[in-house]
Design a protein around this motif. Sequence first.
Motif, PDB file in Angstrom:
ATOM      1  N   LYS A 116     -11.044 114.356  -6.285  1.00  0.00           N
ATOM      2  CA  LYS A 116     -10.192 113.542  -5.419  1.00  0.00           C
ATOM      3  C   LYS A 116     -10.133 114.094  -4.000  1.00  0.00           C
ATOM      4  O   LYS A 116     -10.055 113.328  -3.028  1.00  0.00           O
ATOM      5  CB  LYS A 116      -8.790 113.468  -6.013  1.00  0.00           C
ATOM      6  CG  LYS A 116      -7.866 112.486  -5.312  1.00  0.00           C
ATOM      7  CD  LYS A 116      -6.560 112.335  -6.075  1.00  0.00           C
ATOM      8  CE  LYS A 116      -5.650 111.299  -5.410  1.00  0.00           C
ATOM      9  NZ  LYS A 116      -4.374 111.136  -6.162  1.00  0.00           N
ATOM     10  N   TYR A 117     -10.174 115.429  -3.883  1.00  0.00           N
ATOM     11  CA  TYR A 117     -10.054 116.076  -2.571  1.00  0.00           C
ATOM     12  C   TYR A 117     -11.190 117.092  -2.387  1.00  0.00           C
ATOM     13  O   TYR A 117     -10.974 118.307  -2.442  1.00  0.00           O
ATOM     14  CB  TYR A 117      -8.705 116.791  -2.430  1.00  0.00           C
ATOM     15  CG  TYR A 117      -7.507 115.894  -2.582  1.00  0.00           C
ATOM     16  CD1 TYR A 117      -7.159 114.992  -1.575  1.00  0.00           C
ATOM     17  CD2 TYR A 117      -6.707 115.954  -3.726  1.00  0.00           C
ATOM     18  CE1 TYR A 117      -6.049 114.161  -1.715  1.00  0.00           C
ATOM     19  CE2 TYR A 117      -5.595 115.130  -3.871  1.00  0.00           C
ATOM     20  CZ  TYR A 117      -5.281 114.236  -2.855  1.00  0.00           C
ATOM     21  OH  TYR A 117      -4.169 113.416  -2.988  1.00  0.00           O
ATOM     22  N   HIS A 158      -4.841 130.005 -10.089  1.00  0.00           N
ATOM     23  CA  HIS A 158      -5.653 129.858 -11.299  1.00  0.00           C
ATOM     24  C   HIS A 158      -6.534 128.619 -11.236  1.00  0.00           C
ATOM     25  O   HIS A 158      -7.614 128.600 -11.823  1.00  0.00           O
ATOM     26  CB  HIS A 158      -4.760 129.821 -12.536  1.00  0.00           C
ATOM     27  CG  HIS A 158      -4.516 131.183 -13.114  1.00  0.00           C
ATOM     28  ND1 HIS A 158      -5.249 131.710 -14.147  1.00  0.00           N
ATOM     29  CD2 HIS A 158      -3.618 132.134 -12.771  1.00  0.00           C
ATOM     30  CE1 HIS A 158      -4.821 132.921 -14.430  1.00  0.00           C
ATOM     31  NE2 HIS A 158      -3.822 133.205 -13.608  1.00  0.00           N
ATOM     32  N   ASP A 159      -6.073 127.603 -10.531  1.00  0.00           N
ATOM     33  CA  ASP A 159      -6.926 126.430 -10.351  1.00  0.00           C
ATOM     34  C   ASP A 159      -8.119 126.748  -9.451  1.00  0.00           C
ATOM     35  O   ASP A 159      -9.227 126.247  -9.679  1.00  0.00           O
ATOM     36  CB  ASP A 159      -6.122 125.283  -9.736  1.00  0.00           C
ATOM     37  CG  ASP A 159      -5.117 124.678 -10.707  1.00  0.00           C
ATOM     38  OD1 ASP A 159      -5.152 125.024 -11.903  1.00  0.00           O
ATOM     39  OD2 ASP A 159      -4.279 123.865 -10.265  1.00  0.00           O
ATOM     40  N   ASP A 216       3.798 119.419  -7.181  1.00  0.00           N
ATOM     41  CA  ASP A 216       5.222 119.250  -6.862  1.00  0.00           C
ATOM     42  C   ASP A 216       6.092 119.080  -8.097  1.00  0.00           C
ATOM     43  O   ASP A 216       7.258 119.499  -8.101  1.00  0.00           O
ATOM     44  CB  ASP A 216       5.429 118.055  -5.922  1.00  0.00           C
ATOM     45  CG  ASP A 216       4.972 118.347  -4.500  1.00  0.00           C
ATOM     46  OD1 ASP A 216       4.695 119.537  -4.199  1.00  0.00           O
ATOM     47  OD2 ASP A 216       4.878 117.392  -3.698  1.00  0.00           O
ATOM     48  N   ASP A 217       5.563 118.464  -9.145  1.00  0.00           N
ATOM     49  CA  ASP A 217       6.360 118.194 -10.335  1.00  0.00           C
ATOM     50  C   ASP A 217       6.225 119.263 -11.413  1.00  0.00           C
ATOM     51  O   ASP A 217       6.849 119.168 -12.472  1.00  0.00           O
ATOM     52  CB  ASP A 217       5.986 116.831 -10.925  1.00  0.00           C
ATOM     53  CG  ASP A 217       6.381 115.679  -9.996  1.00  0.00           C
ATOM     54  OD1 ASP A 217       7.350 115.844  -9.237  1.00  0.00           O
ATOM     55  OD2 ASP A 217       5.708 114.632 -10.032  1.00  0.00           O
ATOM     56  N   ILE A 229      -2.439 119.722   0.264  1.00  0.00           N
ATOM     57  CA  ILE A 229      -3.446 118.670   0.131  1.00  0.00           C
ATOM     58  C   ILE A 229      -3.285 117.922  -1.191  1.00  0.00           C
ATOM     59  O   ILE A 229      -3.323 116.687  -1.233  1.00  0.00           O
ATOM     60  CB  ILE A 229      -4.864 119.271   0.240  1.00  0.00           C
ATOM     61  CG1 ILE A 229      -5.100 119.816   1.654  1.00  0.00           C
ATOM     62  CG2 ILE A 229      -5.920 118.230  -0.123  1.00  0.00           C
ATOM     63  CD1 ILE A 229      -6.380 120.635   1.796  1.00  0.00           C
ATOM     64  N   ALA A 230      -3.106 118.670  -2.268  1.00  0.00           N
ATOM     65  CA  ALA A 230      -3.030 118.063  -3.610  1.00  0.00           C
ATOM     66  C   ALA A 230      -1.597 118.130  -4.128  1.00  0.00           C
ATOM     67  O   ALA A 230      -1.358 118.493  -5.286  1.00  0.00           O
ATOM     68  CB  ALA A 230      -3.988 118.770  -4.556  1.00  0.00           C
TER      69      ALA A 230
END
Length: 323
Positions: A29-30, A263-264, A285-286, A279-280
């Motif tokens: 996506k990014y 970790h991502d 956020d949740d 950016i993502a």
Amino acid sequence: MGNRVAREDFEWVYTDQPHADRRKEILAKYPEIKTLMGPDPRLKWIVCMMVVIQFLAFFLVKDLDWKWVLFWTYAFGSCINHSMTLAIHEISHNTAFGNNRAMWNRWFAMFANLPIGLPYSASFKRYHLDHHRYLGGDGVDVDIPTDFEGWFFCTRFRKFVWIILQPLFYAIRPLYINPKPITRLELANLAVQMTFNVVLYWLCGAKTMVYMLAGSLLGMGLHPISGHFIAEHYMFLKGHETYSYYGSLNLLTFNVGYHNEHHDFPSIPGCRLPLVKKIASEYYDDLPHYTSWVKVLYDFIMDDQLSPYSRVKRRLKGEVKLE
């Protein structure tokens, strides 16, 4: 203080860690996030500055009264030495000089190791990459406590003691869970560090040695910064095995609090992890996160549902390639 924790085992799961799939989805996506990967040109200069500051502190404390040596050991030395361990964490991902100069990173990590007094930078890299690749892997990820830790440290008081003794368990746990043959780099790390320690004792004496070694042990035990050890992967909420921290102590810890983001994308240096979140943002956020490492430590000790057993663990399938 005597209430026993209800957990009697780890949280065993039969799914893969979430970070690889989320990384693929975010990059699809990014794709511009790939531009954030690569070395941090400021890191080597920040580390050099921190080492020089601690060398200056070694000289300044050698003539102080013992009460002031102990005060500055906890108030300052423990902070900078814990920060240096997280600089070594950054360097272990080759963010000082890049992947093309991997050995430069290894030797620079030994330099960053000097003010800590305990030779561990070479070993840390070997085990830390296993932690990323096989998060929660039984018999591989030495960030997971042993069964003894989960069984014994099961009351509030014992959990308090366990947090104080974190440096001890992080040192001996790899020898029990996933012992590896000693490498030449580890021998070099030991030789360089021991030589430095002998010279430092000869030049500055016992007070400086106490300041250095006690600062490292205290900084990684019962200390606000050491809250990240618990915050990163202990399962405060069922189903979540990695948590980020968005607070001011990230300024002292190379943004290690951005732990889901790390970790991502382990190849993105800490200084750019806030950009990943920006950016993502819909991916982060949740997710549950923290704003206080001190509160994490307090909650871990006082919550009778939490213990060293509060970790997600998985049995690995297929071929396991260790560092």
